[in-house]
Design a protein around this motif. Structure first.
Motif, PDB file in Angstrom:
ATOM      1  N   THR A 129       4.125   1.129   2.111  1.00 55.77           N
ATOM      2  CA  THR A 129       4.014   0.072   3.135  1.00 55.77           C
ATOM      3  C   THR A 129       3.929  -1.295   2.470  1.00 55.77           C
ATOM      4  OG1 THR A 129       2.686   1.588   4.465  1.00 55.77           O
ATOM      5  CG2 THR A 129       2.677  -0.727   5.155  1.00 55.77           C
ATOM      6  N   PRO A 174       0.834 -10.293  15.768  1.00 60.75           N
ATOM      7  CA  PRO A 174       0.304  -9.093  16.412  1.00 60.75           C
ATOM      8  C   PRO A 174      -0.397  -8.174  15.419  1.00 60.75           C
ATOM      9  CG  PRO A 174       2.667  -8.886  16.100  1.00 60.75           C
ATOM     10  CD  PRO A 174       2.297 -10.265  15.644  1.00 60.75           C
ATOM     11  N   SER A 175      -1.059  -7.179  15.949  1.00 59.83           N
ATOM     12  CA  SER A 175      -1.783  -6.218  15.134  1.00 59.83           C
ATOM     13  C   SER A 175      -0.858  -5.575  14.095  1.00 59.83           C
ATOM     14  CB  SER A 175      -2.373  -5.143  16.055  1.00 59.83           C
ATOM     15  OG  SER A 175      -3.145  -4.264  15.311  1.00 59.83           O
ATOM     16  N   GLY A 176      -1.330  -5.520  12.859  1.00 59.62           N
ATOM     17  CA  GLY A 176      -0.578  -4.832  11.818  1.00 59.62           C
ATOM     18  C   GLY A 176       0.457  -5.701  11.106  1.00 59.62           C
ATOM     19  N   CYS A 177       0.527  -7.005  11.421  1.00 55.90           N
ATOM     20  CA  CYS A 177       1.574  -7.841  10.814  1.00 55.90           C
ATOM     21  C   CYS A 177       1.177  -8.353   9.431  1.00 55.90           C
ATOM     22  CB  CYS A 177       1.956  -9.003  11.726  1.00 55.90           C
ATOM     23  SG  CYS A 177       0.712 -10.288  11.808  1.00 55.90           S
ATOM     24  N   GLY A 178      -0.059  -8.090   9.000  1.00 55.96           N
ATOM     25  CA  GLY A 178      -0.441  -8.455   7.632  1.00 55.96           C
ATOM     26  C   GLY A 178      -1.393  -9.635   7.520  1.00 55.96           C
ATOM     27  N   LYS A 179      -2.025 -10.030   8.611  1.00 55.00           N
ATOM     28  CA  LYS A 179      -2.915 -11.200   8.593  1.00 55.00           C
ATOM     29  C   LYS A 179      -4.125 -10.967   7.686  1.00 55.00           C
ATOM     30  CE  LYS A 179      -3.627 -10.971  13.090  1.00 55.00           C
ATOM     31  NZ  LYS A 179      -2.882  -9.738  13.401  1.00 55.00           N
ATOM     32  N   THR A 180      -4.804  -9.839   7.898  1.00 53.78           N
ATOM     33  CA  THR A 180      -5.992  -9.550   7.091  1.00 53.78           C
ATOM     34  C   THR A 180      -5.609  -9.360   5.631  1.00 53.78           C
ATOM     35  OG1 THR A 180      -7.165  -8.595   8.958  1.00 53.78           O
ATOM     36  CG2 THR A 180      -7.902  -7.903   6.788  1.00 53.78           C
ATOM     37  N   THR A 181      -4.469  -8.703   5.406  1.00 53.74           N
ATOM     38  CA  THR A 181      -4.001  -8.509   4.028  1.00 53.74           C
ATOM     39  C   THR A 181      -3.816  -9.866   3.354  1.00 53.74           C
ATOM     40  OG1 THR A 181      -2.908  -6.477   4.707  1.00 53.74           O
ATOM     41  CG2 THR A 181      -2.206  -7.426   2.621  1.00 53.74           C
ATOM     42  N   PHE A 209       0.896  -1.164   0.000  1.00 50.25           N
ATOM     43  CA  PHE A 209       0.000   0.000   0.000  1.00 50.25           C
ATOM     44  C   PHE A 209       0.925   1.202   0.000  1.00 50.25           C
ATOM     45  CE2 PHE A 209      -2.441  -3.247   2.363  1.00 50.25           C
ATOM     46  CZ  PHE A 209      -3.594  -3.282   1.595  1.00 50.25           C
ATOM     47  N   ALA A 239       2.676  -4.444   3.193  1.00 53.12           N
ATOM     48  CA  ALA A 239       1.835  -5.108   4.187  1.00 53.12           C
ATOM     49  C   ALA A 239       2.089  -6.611   4.196  1.00 53.12           C
ATOM     50  CB  ALA A 239       0.373  -4.831   3.890  1.00 53.12           C
ATOM     51  N   GLU A 281     -10.362 -13.277  12.520  1.00 59.73           N
ATOM     52  CA  GLU A 281     -10.562 -13.016  13.950  1.00 59.73           C
ATOM     53  C   GLU A 281     -12.033 -13.092  14.333  1.00 59.73           C
ATOM     54  OE1 GLU A 281      -8.017 -10.863  16.119  1.00 59.73           O
ATOM     55  OE2 GLU A 281      -6.684 -10.204  14.530  1.00 59.73           O
TER      56      GLU A 281
HETATM   57  N1  LIG Z   1      -5.891  -0.154   2.665  1.00 60.95           N
HETATM   58  C1  LIG Z   1      -4.714   0.089   3.253  1.00 60.95           C
HETATM   59  N2  LIG Z   1      -3.994   1.192   2.969  1.00 60.95           N
HETATM   60  C2  LIG Z   1      -2.806   1.441   3.520  1.00 60.95           C
HETATM   61  N3  LIG Z   1      -2.198   0.613   4.412  1.00 60.95           N
HETATM   62  C3  LIG Z   1      -2.867  -0.499   4.755  1.00 60.95           C
HETATM   63  C4  LIG Z   1      -4.143  -0.833   4.205  1.00 60.95           C
HETATM   64  N4  LIG Z   1      -4.543  -2.014   4.721  1.00 60.95           N
HETATM   65  C5  LIG Z   1      -3.565  -2.386   5.568  1.00 60.95           C
HETATM   66  N5  LIG Z   1      -2.547  -1.503   5.581  1.00 60.95           N
HETATM   67  C6  LIG Z   1      -1.301  -1.612   6.370  1.00 60.95           C
HETATM   68  O1  LIG Z   1      -0.758  -2.886   6.143  1.00 60.95           O
HETATM   69  C7  LIG Z   1      -0.253  -3.455   7.334  1.00 60.95           C
HETATM   70  C8  LIG Z   1      -0.937  -4.796   7.607  1.00 60.95           C
HETATM   71  O2  LIG Z   1      -2.312  -4.568   7.865  1.00 60.95           O
HETATM   72  P1  LIG Z   1      -3.319  -5.760   8.176  1.00 60.95           P
HETATM   73  O3  LIG Z   1      -4.678  -5.177   8.246  1.00 60.95           O
HETATM   74  O4  LIG Z   1      -3.092  -6.850   7.205  1.00 60.95           O
HETATM   75  O5  LIG Z   1      -2.813  -6.230   9.627  1.00 60.95           O
HETATM   76  P2  LIG Z   1      -3.425  -7.312  10.614  1.00 60.95           P
HETATM   77  O6  LIG Z   1      -2.343  -8.277  10.928  1.00 60.95           O
HETATM   78  O7  LIG Z   1      -4.686  -7.865  10.061  1.00 60.95           O
HETATM   79  O8  LIG Z   1      -3.711  -6.442  11.931  1.00 60.95           O
HETATM   80  P3  LIG Z   1      -4.927  -6.530  13.016  1.00 60.95           P
HETATM   81  O9  LIG Z   1      -4.591  -7.682  13.932  1.00 60.95           O
HETATM   82  O10 LIG Z   1      -4.834  -5.208  13.721  1.00 60.95           O
HETATM   83  O11 LIG Z   1      -6.213  -6.708  12.274  1.00 60.95           O
HETATM   84  C9  LIG Z   1      -0.473  -2.427   8.417  1.00 60.95           C
HETATM   85  O12 LIG Z   1       0.709  -1.705   8.579  1.00 60.95           O
HETATM   86  C10 LIG Z   1      -1.570  -1.553   7.849  1.00 60.95           C
HETATM   87  O13 LIG Z   1      -1.467  -0.234   8.344  1.00 60.95           O
END
Ligand SMILES: Nc1ncnc2c1ncn2[C@@H]1O[C@H](COP(=O)(O)OP(=O)(O)OP(=O)(O)O)[C@@H](O)[C@H]1O
Ligand SMILES: [Mg+2]
Length: 380
Positions: free
Chosen positions: A19, A40-47, A16, A21, A164
């Protein structure tokens, strides 16, 4: 329900802007497996999950399903089912309609649709007669969660993606739903990718746990492998190896490393480290151990340590004891058999060499003292 044999995720990368992700994410998933993405939060799981689902395009990499590349196929044609963290139920539709909605453009008869809705709701223990006419707002959090799963299962996906799904529930409901998700998986044999930041949830549900860190995979293994043989201090920390002692290599004796703490206490650690490590005397490393591996009343074969009892915390079934080593290190012990009044001061405790793991110092994951912020407390 059509079963998949193998899903291969090859070098998945998603940026992104600046970043990254997700990058170079490689994983092979066998049909029928329950795989957790843990981190942990922000490590890219949802991505990662959204890329597999087709809700996000890949910057690079490929997704191969049973030998066929599918990353150019739109989400709705992949035949995957996604349960979102916030459930994303249709608030203006009844429970029945929430489940039947996705079936209505499938050229199914009314009777077949009703049968499928009943089947899906039954699987998650929602009774169609009791709940069918209600709206999502008239359901508890756990019931909404079940509805979200039923709605996805009704479409008979060949891959189930869960982001989650339990994070909004209280502890008791979480545990109940965890067991239900496991039972559902056993019943349907549906290949599942499950996102969580809760290590115990990942351990109890999964055949394979994928530990993620800032967009990449840190370790993949069975729950037992990850728990017993973490391959880095980062994974160890995630798996509850909360005692972390900075030490220096003092030598090697056949199968064991000798290490020295800042205050000169010598400890033995078995060298069952994954991969080969070429440490030299004087190298700084970190020794980690789980609270339940530090034992009061140590056996002669163990490493012996002693420290001042700093805090005793009753956590049900066992006591958690914070012991301050000579110097400043604070360690956690879990003691189940002793009552706090039995504790000598200073407390002697021990750890088996094979339960003390050594890792290179990780600059991006510094040693933090457990419960460092806890105020001083004395025991009676
Ligand atoms: N649409 C987007 N635009 C810009 N950055 C994004 C976008 N989606 C995710 N990111 C960034 O990509 C990284 C991974 O995000 P992601 O949502 O995959 O994390 P996560 O592991 O699912 O976190 P959580 O446990 O908080 O849900 C983060 O740094 C986030 O800020
Ligand atoms: Mg997320």
């Amino acid at each position: 329900m059509e079963k998949i044999s193998k899903l291969v995720l090859q070098g998945l990368t998603r940026s992104f802007g600046t970043t990254q992700a997700l990058y170079d994410f490689n994983l092979e998933i066998t049909g029928g497996a329950f795989v957790s993405l843990l981190g942990p939060s922000g490590c890219g799981k949802t991505t990662a999950l959204n890329c597999v689902a087709g809700l996000l395009d890949l910057t690079d990499g490929s997704i191969i399903l049973d030998g066929k590349p599918i990353h150019h196929i739109p989400a709705e044609k992949r035949g995957f089912g996604m349960v979102f963290q916030n459930y994303a139920l249709f608030p203006h539709l009844t429970v029945f309609k929430n489940v039947s909605y996705g079936l209505e453009n499938r050229r199914m008869s009314k009777a077949a649709i009703e049968q499928r809705v009943r089947w899906a709701l039954d699987l998650v223990h929602l009774d169609l007669e009791d709940f069918g006419h209600r709206f999502p707002a008239q359901l508890s959090g756990g019931q909404q969660q079940r509805l979200a799963i039923a709605r996805t299962i009704a479409l008979e996906p060949h891959l189930l993606l869960l982001d989650e799904p339990l994070s909004n529930l209280d502890t008791k409901l979480r545990n109940e739903m965890r067991i239900e998700i496991k039972a559902l998986h056993q019943q349907l044999g549906l290949t599942t990718i499950y996102v969580t930041h809760d290590q115990s949830e990942a351990m109890s549900l999964s055949d394979v746990v994928v530990v993620m860190r800032t967009g990449h995979i840190e370790q993949v293994g069975t729950p037992q492998e990850i728990y017993n043989c973490p391959n880095s201090s980062y994974v160890a920390d995630f798996m509850g190896y909360s005692n972390r002692i900075p030490v220096q290599i003092a030598g090697r004796d056949s199968s064991e490393w000798m290490v020295k703490t800042d205050t000169g206490v010598m400890l033995r650690a078995s060298s069952n480290f994954v991969g080969s490590v070429d440490w030299k005397e004087g190298d700084h490393v970190v020794a980690v151990a789980r609270p339940d591996d530090l034992l009061a009343d140590p056996l002669p074969t163990m490493n012996h340590m002693s420290g001042t009892v700093h805090l005793v915390d009753y956590v049900g079934k066992s006591f958690e004891i914070l012991v301050r080593l000579e110097g400043a290190e604070t360690l956690q012990l879990l003691v189940s058999s002793q009552t706090p009044t039995d504790l000598e001061q200073p407390l002697r405790f021990g750890i088996r060499p094979n339960r003390l793991l050594l890792f290179p110092v990780d600059a991006a994951h510094p040693i933090t003292r457990p419960r460092a912020k806890l105020r001083e407390a004395s025991i009676r």
